[in-house]
Design a protein around this motif. Structure first.
Motif, mmCIF file in Angstrom:
data_model
loop_
_atom_site.group_PDB
_atom_site.id
_atom_site.type_symbol
_atom_site.label_atom_id
_atom_site.label_comp_id
_atom_site.label_asym_id
_atom_site.label_seq_id
_atom_site.Cartn_x
_atom_site.Cartn_y
_atom_site.Cartn_z
ATOM 1 N N GLU A 345 40.932 -24.915 46.066
ATOM 2 C CA GLU A 345 40.917 -26.296 45.555
ATOM 3 C C GLU A 345 41.846 -27.243 46.298
ATOM 4 N N ASN A 348 42.139 -31.385 48.556
ATOM 5 C CA ASN A 348 41.578 -32.355 47.632
ATOM 6 C C ASN A 348 42.511 -33.556 47.496
ATOM 7 N N GLY A 351 43.056 -34.654 43.998
ATOM 8 C CA GLY A 351 43.706 -33.704 43.089
ATOM 9 C C GLY A 351 45.075 -33.229 43.537
ATOM 10 N N LYS A 353 48.704 -34.200 45.678
ATOM 11 C CA LYS A 353 49.532 -35.220 46.311
ATOM 12 C C LYS A 353 49.789 -34.878 47.772
ATOM 13 N N LYS A 354 50.029 -33.604 48.002
ATOM 14 C CA LYS A 354 50.317 -33.147 49.356
ATOM 15 C C LYS A 354 49.151 -33.486 50.292
ATOM 16 N N ASP A 383 36.819 -26.077 49.070
ATOM 17 C CA ASP A 383 36.434 -27.376 48.541
ATOM 18 C C ASP A 383 37.103 -28.456 49.413
ATOM 19 N N ASP A 415 33.006 -32.143 48.323
ATOM 20 C CA ASP A 415 33.312 -32.595 46.969
ATOM 21 C C ASP A 415 33.521 -34.102 46.971
ATOM 22 N N ASN A 436 29.233 -30.744 45.902
ATOM 23 C CA ASN A 436 29.967 -30.819 44.643
ATOM 24 C C ASN A 436 30.260 -32.285 44.342
ATOM 25 N N ASP A 502 28.373 -26.565 36.327
ATOM 26 C CA ASP A 502 29.769 -26.741 35.954
ATOM 27 C C ASP A 502 29.783 -27.321 34.556
ATOM 28 N N GLY A 541 36.072 -25.831 37.529
ATOM 29 C CA GLY A 541 37.350 -26.221 38.115
ATOM 30 C C GLY A 541 38.406 -25.854 37.090
ATOM 31 N N SER A 543 41.642 -25.317 36.907
ATOM 32 C CA SER A 543 42.992 -25.888 36.702
ATOM 33 C C SER A 543 43.028 -27.023 35.686
ATOM 34 N N ASN A 544 41.905 -27.708 35.484
ATOM 35 C CA ASN A 544 41.872 -28.825 34.530
ATOM 36 C C ASN A 544 42.345 -28.402 33.143
ATOM 37 N N PHE A 547 46.176 -28.927 32.204
ATOM 38 C CA PHE A 547 46.809 -30.163 32.646
ATOM 39 C C PHE A 547 48.071 -30.492 31.858
ATOM 40 N N ILE A 574 36.735 -23.036 41.084
ATOM 41 C CA ILE A 574 37.555 -23.811 42.003
ATOM 42 C C ILE A 574 38.996 -23.614 41.553
HETATM 43 N N1 THG Z 1 34.614 -29.278 38.760
HETATM 44 C C1 THG Z 1 34.077 -29.485 39.976
HETATM 45 N N2 THG Z 1 34.781 -29.976 40.998
HETATM 46 C C2 THG Z 1 36.091 -30.315 40.808
HETATM 47 C C3 THG Z 1 36.690 -30.105 39.573
HETATM 48 C C4 THG Z 1 35.918 -29.574 38.524
HETATM 49 N N3 THG Z 1 36.818 -30.824 41.846
HETATM 50 C C5 THG Z 1 38.122 -31.349 41.620
HETATM 51 C C6 THG Z 1 38.857 -30.564 40.545
HETATM 52 N N4 THG Z 1 38.022 -30.412 39.404
HETATM 53 C C7 THG Z 1 39.253 -29.212 41.082
HETATM 54 N N5 THG Z 1 40.252 -29.365 42.073
HETATM 55 C C8 THG Z 1 41.604 -29.458 41.750
HETATM 56 C C9 THG Z 1 42.508 -29.685 42.751
HETATM 57 C C10 THG Z 1 43.873 -29.697 42.473
HETATM 58 C C11 THG Z 1 44.316 -29.497 41.197
HETATM 59 C C12 THG Z 1 43.419 -29.273 40.188
HETATM 60 C C13 THG Z 1 42.047 -29.248 40.455
HETATM 61 C C14 THG Z 1 45.736 -29.485 40.814
HETATM 62 N N6 THG Z 1 46.570 -30.279 41.398
HETATM 63 C C15 THG Z 1 47.965 -30.309 41.021
HETATM 64 C C16 THG Z 1 48.166 -30.814 39.597
HETATM 65 O O1 THG Z 1 47.330 -31.546 39.105
HETATM 66 O O2 THG Z 1 49.191 -30.464 39.052
HETATM 67 C C17 THG Z 1 48.656 -31.270 41.877
HETATM 68 C C18 THG Z 1 49.074 -30.646 43.096
HETATM 69 C C19 THG Z 1 49.712 -31.626 44.025
HETATM 70 O O3 THG Z 1 49.858 -32.782 43.686
HETATM 71 O O4 THG Z 1 50.031 -31.198 45.134
HETATM 72 O O5 THG Z 1 46.128 -28.753 39.971
HETATM 73 O O6 THG Z 1 36.375 -29.361 37.409
HETATM 74 N N7 THG Z 1 32.778 -29.149 40.159
#
Ligand code: THG
Length: 702
Positions: A345, A348, A351, A353-354, A383, A415, A436, A502, A541, A543-544, A547, A574
């Motif tokens: 993931e 992105n 998503g 900052k880096k 992705d 994506d 995506n 998804d 995805g 990680s959502n 949050f 993802i």
């Molecule tokens: N479904 C589908 N595509 C997607 C998503 C989904 N694409 C985007 C996203 N959701 C999945 N990708 C990420 C990428 C990064 C993070 C979460 C989901 C993430 N970022 C850190 C955070 O939010 O804490 C920040 C990291 C940083 O800033 O460096 O966790 O659901 N089809």
């Protein structure tokens, strides 16, 4: 399509069909003069001969028709305006292709009988520029092929052959061009793609045969095979692969052996009889149905093949195709034994900052290195998202994807919320991508636009459960949208195995009442998709879900949610590959709390909540960091520690423990007892579904 050629190819007796031999070799033997070519400035432009000295081309065709070739190829190998421009003949492209096809058709008609029909294949060569390496852009190449295909079509070709392909992106440009011509004409011709595998065992840009097949499988072609570069011996493994896996008729058109340098000229050593013997094996044992000759093959070679063809029926094949994505180098099956498709993931911009900072600085090298670190972490697909307000996303996708394509051994998932950015990626990525994503949020036109891209460029597609009313939150609504999209996509011509649903992992970490059932709804909808929509995939995805929680809690909750979703039937996710823990590494108490949070198993006394797993999780991880807690290791014996290093796939500190162990045991005993004990545990965890393959590989590498 009503095609005499296809009727012949697929007729019940399944005839072996013989193509002609080398055009260049045959022209050379005629010792043509500069004048024959229309003047010294055109010398060497074989395609111009159909205009300046058609008798020479006729002679080549006759030579092969006389000895029994079923199919002759038009003298148009270098017939795009791009190649012809080298002779200042770019503006003659349409005319020369049409003339060459008409000429070949006259010859074929002359030799055709009802018992032995003869056909003309309109030849479309690779040209001199590789789009994957940026020598030429996709649209320019495609437009040149449109013009060539139009000429070959109008000249009466019975089929088109995109041949001697060196670059997978070049093939896509040619196939897209051809489809455009078919659409314009309102009719199709049979299509053959013939790729060239170099001596080193890949196409020139590095594609293995499995990548080439994965990339071409979605296209409406009839025949896929190999020609040029080597003799039959070096083609054998590739032909065997196509025989076992390709849904298309298999063709094999080798050189008369590997070229050898004799006095500064390429010399081809294979005799007609040797070529015959080699191809006999391919027909009888591998089911090859189309044979012919490339460089160095003369009419006497083709005569042997024509005789051979009369006596043989190709072996029946039962190809087994595995749905996959592909980088330009190799393919990546969608389905993983005991695991899920890991989509990295971190590339992105919306998503991370880096990533955003690097994109803004146009630090392309940094972004490529982020890609590479995810490959090392065990991702299967990357992705790629450049959505960033205020930047030119089409340009960014072009810049980034064109760098990733040669630098990444993994397929890309493009994506974006905007299809223009997806297409910008598709135009530079020769591999097979996944798009995506699409959904019904902005109505059906936008939903179908992404499907159209998937179809034109041969890609998989992620479909989010969002419709005109917005994001689905309940299991019923998620499933209802998935079902609608499943039916729509299949009716549109995208097969189920290219669809990734998804059902949206939404945060369960907010404490807001209406978010409480987000996890449950998602998991329940996955189960229903698995039960009722056969053949598709489910992606999240992940990680959502977590949050806003502290990083240590996120890792654990994400991992638990991933596990639960997998149990329900999710087969792709993802994620940040390095931040997923196998179940075995999560404390039972933490597992329990996460499970209760995911399924919203709060406890109440009347209206009063007496147990809230979210509050519990927050408390458990208060002040915790993601650094591994090593305090417990202190009490372990060296033997136990060695075992743990293997189970955890942890290389750091391993050597120190090994040195200690060597004071007590001989090396072989250390390996056979403690290290293998660790692998035994890994095997058990893998077998019971508690550890996924990437972790097993980490352990084995350790
Ligand atoms: N479904 C589908 N595509 C997607 C998503 C989904 N694409 C985007 C996203 N959701 C999945 N990708 C990420 C990428 C990064 C993070 C979460 C989901 C993430 N970022 C850190 C955070 O939010 O804490 C920040 C990291 C940083 O800033 O460096 O966790 O659901 N089809």
């Amino acid at each position: 399509m009503n095609s005499p050629f296809l009727n012949h190819l697929h007729s019940p007796k399944r005839p072996v069909i013989v193509f002609d031999g080398a055009t260049g070799t045959s022209l050379q033997t005629q010792n043509l003069t500069a004048e024959d070519f229309g003047g010294p400035e055109y010398e060497g432009c074989n395609e111009y001969l159909v205009h300046t000295k058609p008798e020479a081309v006729e002679k080549v065709h006759r030579g092969f028709l006389e000895v029994g070739a079923d199919v002759i190829e038009t003298d148009t190998f270098g017939g795009t305006s791009i190649v012809l421009a080298e002779y200042d003949l770019a503006d003659q492209a349409y005319y020369l292709n049409k003339a060459a096809a008409e000429l070949a058709k006259r010859m074929a008609a002359e030799y055709s009988t009802p018992e032995k029909p003869r056909f003309v294949a309109g030849s479309m060569g690779p040209g001199t520029k590789l789009p994957t390496l940026g020598h030429i852009d996709f649209d320019t190449l495609k437009n040149a092929y449109v013009e060539q295909a139009l000429g070959l079509y109008d000249g009466g070709s019975d089929l088109l052959i995109v041949e001697t392909c060196q670059d997978v992106l070049q093939i896509k440009a040619a196939l897209n061009a051809i489809e455009e011509v078919f659409e314009k004409k309102g009719a199709r011709l049979p299509l053959m793609v013939s790729i060239t595998m170099e001596v080193m065992g890949t196409m020139l840009v590095g594609s293995e045969i499995n990548a080439a097949l994965t990339i071409l499988e979605p296209y409406p072609i009839d025949i896929l095979g190999l020609n040029c570069a080597t003799g039959p011996e070096q083609m054998k493994e590739h032909i065997k692969y196509l025989s076992e896996c390709s849904p298309f008729v298999v063709s094999c058109i080798p050189n008369a052996g590997l070229p050898e340098n004799v006095g500064g000229h390429a010399h081809y050593r294979l005799t007609p009889m040797e070529l015959r013997m080699a191809l006999m094996h391919f027909i009888e044992d591998l089911g090859v149905q189309i044979i012919g000759g490339c460089c160095g093959t003369r009419p006497d070679h083709i005569q042997q093949l024509a005789e051979l063809a009369q006596t043989l029926t190709p072996k029946e094949r039962n190809p087994k195709h595995e749905p996959s994505a592909a980088s330009i180098y190799s393919s990546q099956p969608y389905e993983q034994d005991n695991s899920f498709l890991i989509v990295g993931e971190r590339l992105n911009a919306s998503g991370s900052k880096k990533c955003r900072t690097m994109l803004n600085a146009e630090d392309w090298d940094g972004l490529v290195s982020l890609a590479k670190s995810q490959i090392r972490e065990g991702a299967n697909v990357l992705d790629v998202n450049v959505d960033y307000v205020g930047r030119d996303g089409v340009r960014d996708m072009n810049e980034l994807a064109s760098r990733l394509v040669t630098n990444s051994t993994l397929p890309l998932m493009l994506d974006s919320t905007e299809w223009e950015k997806m297409e910008a990626g598709l135009k530079v990525v020769g591999g097979k991508c996944i798009l995506n994503s699409t959904n019904y949020e902005d109505g059906e036109p936008r939903f179908y636009k992404v499907l159209e891209l998937a179809k034109i460029y041969g890609a998989g597609v992620v479909i989010g459960t969002i419709d005109e009313d917005g994001m689905a939150r309940t299991a019923d609504k998620k499933f209802e949208i998935a079902k609608r999209a499943y039916n729509d996509a299949i009716a549109y011509g995208i097969p189920a195995h290219e669809l990734f649903f998804d059902t949206l992992a939404l945060p369960i970490s907010t404490g807001i009442e209406e978010d409480r059932e987000n996890g449950k709804g998602t998991i329940e909808s996955i189960r229903r998709i698995r039960e009722e929509l056969p053949g598709c995939h489910v992606i999240l995805g992940v990680s959502n879900i977590s949050f806003g929680l502290n990083p240590a809690a996120r890792i654990v909750l994400n991992s638990m949610f991933l596990h639960e979703a997998m149990q329900a039937g999710m087969d792709a996710a993802i994620v940040s590959a390095s931040k997923i823990l196998p179940l075995a590494k999560i404390e039972p108490e933490h597992q329990e709390v996460c499970r209760k949070l995911i399924y919203d198993q709060r406890e109440f006394d009347g209206d009063v909540c007496t147990y809230d797993p979210l509050a519990e999780l927050t408390t458990l991880f208060e002040g915790k960091t993601t650094k591994r807690d090593r305090s417990q290791d202190e009490n372990l014996s060296v033997e136990e520690r060695l075992k743990r290093h293997i189970i955890d796939g942890e290389r750091i500190g391993l050597e120190e423990q090994l040195e200690k162990a060597r004071e007590k045991y001989p090396p072989l005993e250390i390996i056979n007892t403690f290290l293998l004990d660790g692998m035994k545990v890994v095997g058990e965890l893998f077998g019971s579904g508690q550890m996924q393959l990437p972790f097993v590989l980490q352990s084995a590498q350790t």
